[in-house]
Design an enzyme around this catalytic site. Sequence first.
Site, mmCIF file in Angstrom:
data_model
loop_
_atom_site.group_PDB
_atom_site.id
_atom_site.type_symbol
_atom_site.label_atom_id
_atom_site.label_comp_id
_atom_site.label_asym_id
_atom_site.label_seq_id
_atom_site.Cartn_x
_atom_site.Cartn_y
_atom_site.Cartn_z
ATOM 1 N N ASN A 116 20.208 58.617 111.302
ATOM 2 C CA ASN A 116 20.512 58.334 109.896
ATOM 3 C C ASN A 116 21.230 56.991 109.763
ATOM 4 O O ASN A 116 22.390 56.909 109.379
ATOM 5 C CB ASN A 116 21.370 59.470 109.312
ATOM 6 C CG ASN A 116 21.540 59.369 107.810
ATOM 7 O OD1 ASN A 116 22.601 58.991 107.317
ATOM 8 N ND2 ASN A 116 20.497 59.707 107.075
ATOM 9 N N GLY A 138 25.190 60.838 107.656
ATOM 10 C CA GLY A 138 25.522 59.538 108.215
ATOM 11 C C GLY A 138 25.580 58.447 107.171
ATOM 12 O O GLY A 138 25.756 58.706 105.972
ATOM 13 N N ARG A 154 23.326 56.430 105.868
ATOM 14 C CA ARG A 154 22.359 56.448 104.769
ATOM 15 C C ARG A 154 22.698 57.555 103.774
ATOM 16 O O ARG A 154 22.563 57.375 102.561
ATOM 17 C CB ARG A 154 20.926 56.643 105.289
ATOM 18 C CG ARG A 154 19.878 56.431 104.182
ATOM 19 C CD ARG A 154 18.458 56.620 104.670
ATOM 20 N NE ARG A 154 17.494 56.151 103.681
ATOM 21 C CZ ARG A 154 17.004 56.871 102.686
ATOM 22 N NH1 ARG A 154 17.389 58.125 102.549
ATOM 23 N NH2 ARG A 154 16.123 56.357 101.845
ATOM 24 N N CYS A 155 23.131 58.702 104.272
ATOM 25 C CA CYS A 155 23.478 59.806 103.383
ATOM 26 C C CYS A 155 24.594 59.448 102.418
ATOM 27 O O CYS A 155 24.658 59.949 101.298
ATOM 28 C CB CYS A 155 23.909 61.026 104.205
ATOM 29 S SG CYS A 155 22.582 61.806 105.137
ATOM 30 N N MET A 156 25.509 58.578 102.853
ATOM 31 C CA MET A 156 26.698 58.263 102.061
ATOM 32 C C MET A 156 26.497 57.077 101.117
ATOM 33 O O MET A 156 27.465 56.575 100.548
ATOM 34 C CB MET A 156 27.882 57.999 102.995
ATOM 35 C CG MET A 156 28.334 59.230 103.754
ATOM 36 S SD MET A 156 29.832 58.971 104.735
ATOM 37 C CE MET A 156 29.192 57.950 106.086
#
Length: 407
Positions: A329, A396, A398-400
């Site tokens: 990620n 990770g 990208r998720c945030m």
Amino acid sequence: MKIHIPSETGRLKKVIVHTPGHEVSLVNPELKDELLFDDIIFEEDAREEHLDMLDLFKAAMPEDGEILEIMDLARECLQDADIRRGFVNTLVRELPYENLAAVQKDLQKLSADELLRFVVEGSISPSHHFTLHPAPNLLFTRDLAAVVNDTVILSKAAKRARARESLLMELILKNSDTFSDVKNRIIYTDRSQSIEGGDVLVASDKVVLIGMSQRTTFSGMMGVAGQLLSGNVEHVLAVDIPKQRSSMHLDTIFTFSDENECVVFPPAIEEQTDNVVELSKDGDLIVSKKHSSLKNALETLMETEFTFIRCGGDNRTTQFREQWTDGANVFALAPGVIVGYERNTKTFEALSEHGYKIMDQFDFVDEYEDKQFDYKKSGKIAISFQGHELCRGRGGARCMTLPILRN
């Protein structure tokens, strides 16, 4: 404000984030699974790690780059009493299982800050006995929406634990000046469907990937794909992935690190066949074509060779271990300039073998915070940042992040 995402790797100019607040300290260990967390998070360290990550972003972004906090955007919208009143009515209507009608009059009396605290932390006031579970997943702003070119997909959360976040994002899209230019270009999802931003990846302005995952249904994917194909997207790749917690979204097993390079979790990407269907328009009809693999589909449509870099390297055990801690990620700040958790050492070794210079967050900030970062001169860089608390929430870099403008 201009909103435009033509790819996963164009230079980042504007992004929406949420630095963890008190809501993560309200996660009871007995409720962590229901709240979609694998562990409890220590708030102070998580905040520090997140703010350090944002310092890294600032050093890499252009001078006119901007990091927007989702709480600030929502707070600005809720300053208007009519919008605040309408939002309360929306909460009562869309969350019938929370029994908010019992406190609707109390909610109507709250200030913007108080109402926002109720939505995120679940409490009206210290003296009021009515409470909800907190919304700790707001940290993962990626899942709330996805920008494809100049169109915004409003996510529809698959789990009740994230329903308030979806409503908060809808509030912002409809009322914030930030999105004033795209209010007529928002894709909505029907009540019975679900789609989340972690399953939407923009390979190019013409090619979009949508994962059919634990959180994005077939009908949700098809509904969004049809509307994208009615615009200026020419191909949607529907990628069927394992329906399990460890690979809840496509971006937990596959992300772009450069225009034609990707970090992948081999068991769920390289070892899967016949799980990718290309959707395109033929007149008024949507037609489909099956591809043997995701790599084959990308190379066919993008007309270039792709390199898949293995999360965790070549060792089977480290592949699983580092995918668990979001090694696949990664988040691109520019073409070939990515960030990821430092704990995924074998993934960084694999990136190094593919020509990426490895830097930690502090060295990168020291080098570029006082001078303009030029990715065209720097070459490929993989930047590690600390996230020992952040990764406990299972997400990770990208998720945030919810990018809304890239070059």
